[in-house]
Write a protein that holds these residues in place. Structure first.
Motif, PDB file in Angstrom:
ATOM      1  N   PHE A  26       0.865  -1.182   0.000  1.00 14.81           N
ATOM      2  CA  PHE A  26       0.000   0.000   0.000  1.00 14.81           C
ATOM      3  C   PHE A  26       0.901   1.231   0.000  1.00 14.81           C
ATOM      4  N   SER A  27       0.620   2.182  -0.871  1.00 13.77           N
ATOM      5  CA  SER A  27       1.507   3.328  -1.050  1.00 13.77           C
ATOM      6  C   SER A  27       0.728   4.650  -1.044  1.00 13.77           C
ATOM      7  N   PRO A  28       0.517   5.235   0.149  1.00 16.84           N
ATOM      8  CA  PRO A  28      -0.106   6.569   0.205  1.00 16.84           C
ATOM      9  C   PRO A  28       0.951   7.653   0.030  1.00 16.84           C
ATOM     10  N   GLY A  29       0.508   8.849  -0.292  1.00 18.00           N
ATOM     11  CA  GLY A  29       1.456   9.944  -0.440  1.00 18.00           C
ATOM     12  C   GLY A  29       0.774  11.289  -0.463  1.00 18.00           C
ATOM     13  N   ILE A  30       1.604  12.305  -0.451  1.00 20.72           N
ATOM     14  CA  ILE A  30       1.156  13.679  -0.537  1.00 20.72           C
ATOM     15  C   ILE A  30       2.129  14.397  -1.461  1.00 20.72           C
ATOM     16  N   PHE A  31       1.606  15.328  -2.254  1.00 18.03           N
ATOM     17  CA  PHE A  31       2.499  16.048  -3.151  1.00 18.03           C
ATOM     18  C   PHE A  31       1.977  17.439  -3.434  1.00 18.03           C
ATOM     19  N   ILE A  32       2.898  18.280  -3.873  1.00 17.17           N
ATOM     20  CA  ILE A  32       2.572  19.654  -4.252  1.00 17.17           C
ATOM     21  C   ILE A  32       2.670  19.740  -5.765  1.00 17.17           C
ATOM     22  N   GLN A  33       1.581  20.203  -6.371  1.00 17.76           N
ATOM     23  CA  GLN A  33       1.504  20.355  -7.819  1.00 17.76           C
ATOM     24  C   GLN A  33       0.628  21.585  -8.071  1.00 17.76           C
ATOM     25  N   LYS A  34       1.138  22.724  -7.723  1.00 19.89           N
ATOM     26  CA  LYS A  34       0.455  24.018  -7.700  1.00 19.89           C
ATOM     27  C   LYS A  34      -0.446  24.131  -6.464  1.00 19.89           C
ATOM     28  N   GLU A  35      -0.966  23.024  -5.997  1.00 18.72           N
ATOM     29  CA  GLU A  35      -1.688  22.937  -4.735  1.00 18.72           C
ATOM     30  C   GLU A  35      -1.414  21.560  -4.144  1.00 18.72           C
ATOM     31  N   ILE A  36      -1.901  21.305  -2.948  1.00 14.37           N
ATOM     32  CA  ILE A  36      -1.620  20.036  -2.272  1.00 14.37           C
ATOM     33  C   ILE A  36      -2.602  18.972  -2.734  1.00 14.37           C
ATOM     34  N   PHE A  37      -2.049  17.813  -3.114  1.00 16.62           N
ATOM     35  CA  PHE A  37      -2.821  16.647  -3.511  1.00 16.62           C
ATOM     36  C   PHE A  37      -2.459  15.482  -2.597  1.00 16.62           C
ATOM     37  N   THR A  38      -3.350  14.508  -2.523  1.00 19.79           N
ATOM     38  CA  THR A  38      -3.056  13.244  -1.846  1.00 19.79           C
ATOM     39  C   THR A  38      -3.212  12.118  -2.859  1.00 19.79           C
ATOM     40  N   GLU A  39      -2.573  10.997  -2.564  1.00 20.96           N
ATOM     41  CA  GLU A  39      -2.670   9.849  -3.453  1.00 20.96           C
ATOM     42  C   GLU A  39      -2.739   8.560  -2.643  1.00 20.96           C
ATOM     43  N   ALA A  40      -3.343   7.552  -3.238  1.00 19.23           N
ATOM     44  CA  ALA A  40      -3.386   6.210  -2.666  1.00 19.23           C
ATOM     45  C   ALA A  40      -3.146   5.239  -3.810  1.00 19.23           C
TER      46      ALA A  40
END
Length: 166
Positions: A26-40
């Motif tokens: 399982f690979s969650p994450g957070i990233f900045i791409q002009k604004e904050i996004f989350t991923e799963a």
């Protein structure tokens, strides 16, 4: 059954000498791409723990399927299903993903190569550049800085505890 490839050499663990079944990470994450996004994401592949030899190899590789979103509401909501492949071992991480962003009635397809540093494939900090095709959604930058975690008991034991994953 999906199995990994291995070879025999003195000093290797028994893990690399025998084919391995499919690992699920399982690979969650957070990233900045002009604004904050989350991923799963779910990574389907192989967890490695080869602590011997000249270059230790600890980490995970495999195919990823997932989704990312900015978690906003109304007309600002963006969601993107994605498919990709990841190699995150020892001190480096590389990924290539294909994803499609949706915002209201707009849609944008992108290829996303990413590269960065890793702590045994468990924690990854990567930079990526999205190559867009077709229509552009203006709320999303092409540049991204991402922090993700590969969560798997065998990987955790290999990185944190230094144990054989079996």
């Amino acid at each position: 059954m999906i199995s990994g490839f291995g070879y025999s050499q003195s000093g290797e663990t028994a893990y690399l000498k025998e084919p391995r079944s499919l690992d699920v990470v399982f690979s969650p994450g957070i990233f900045i791409q002009k604004e904050i996004f989350t991923e799963a994401n779910i990574l389907l592949g192989t967890v490695y723990n080869n602590q011997s030899g000249y270059i230790p190899m600890v980490g995970a590789t495999g195919f990823r399927v997932g989704i990312e979103t900015n978690l906003k509401s109304n007309e600002n909501f963006i969601i993107a299903p994605k498919l990709g492949y990841e190699i995150s071992v020892t001190y480096f991480s590389i990924r290539l993903s294909a994803l499609n962003y949706f915002q209201n009635k707009q849609s944008e397809f992108r290829l996303l190569p990413e590269a960065g540093i890793s702590i045994g494939g468990l924690i990854n900090l990567t930079y990526g550049y999205g190559i867009g095709f077709g229509q552009t959604i203006h709320g999303i930058s092409n540049h991204r800085l991402s922090l993700s975690f590969n969560l798997n008991k065998r990987l955790w034991n290999a990185v944190i505890k230094g144990l054989d994953p079996d």
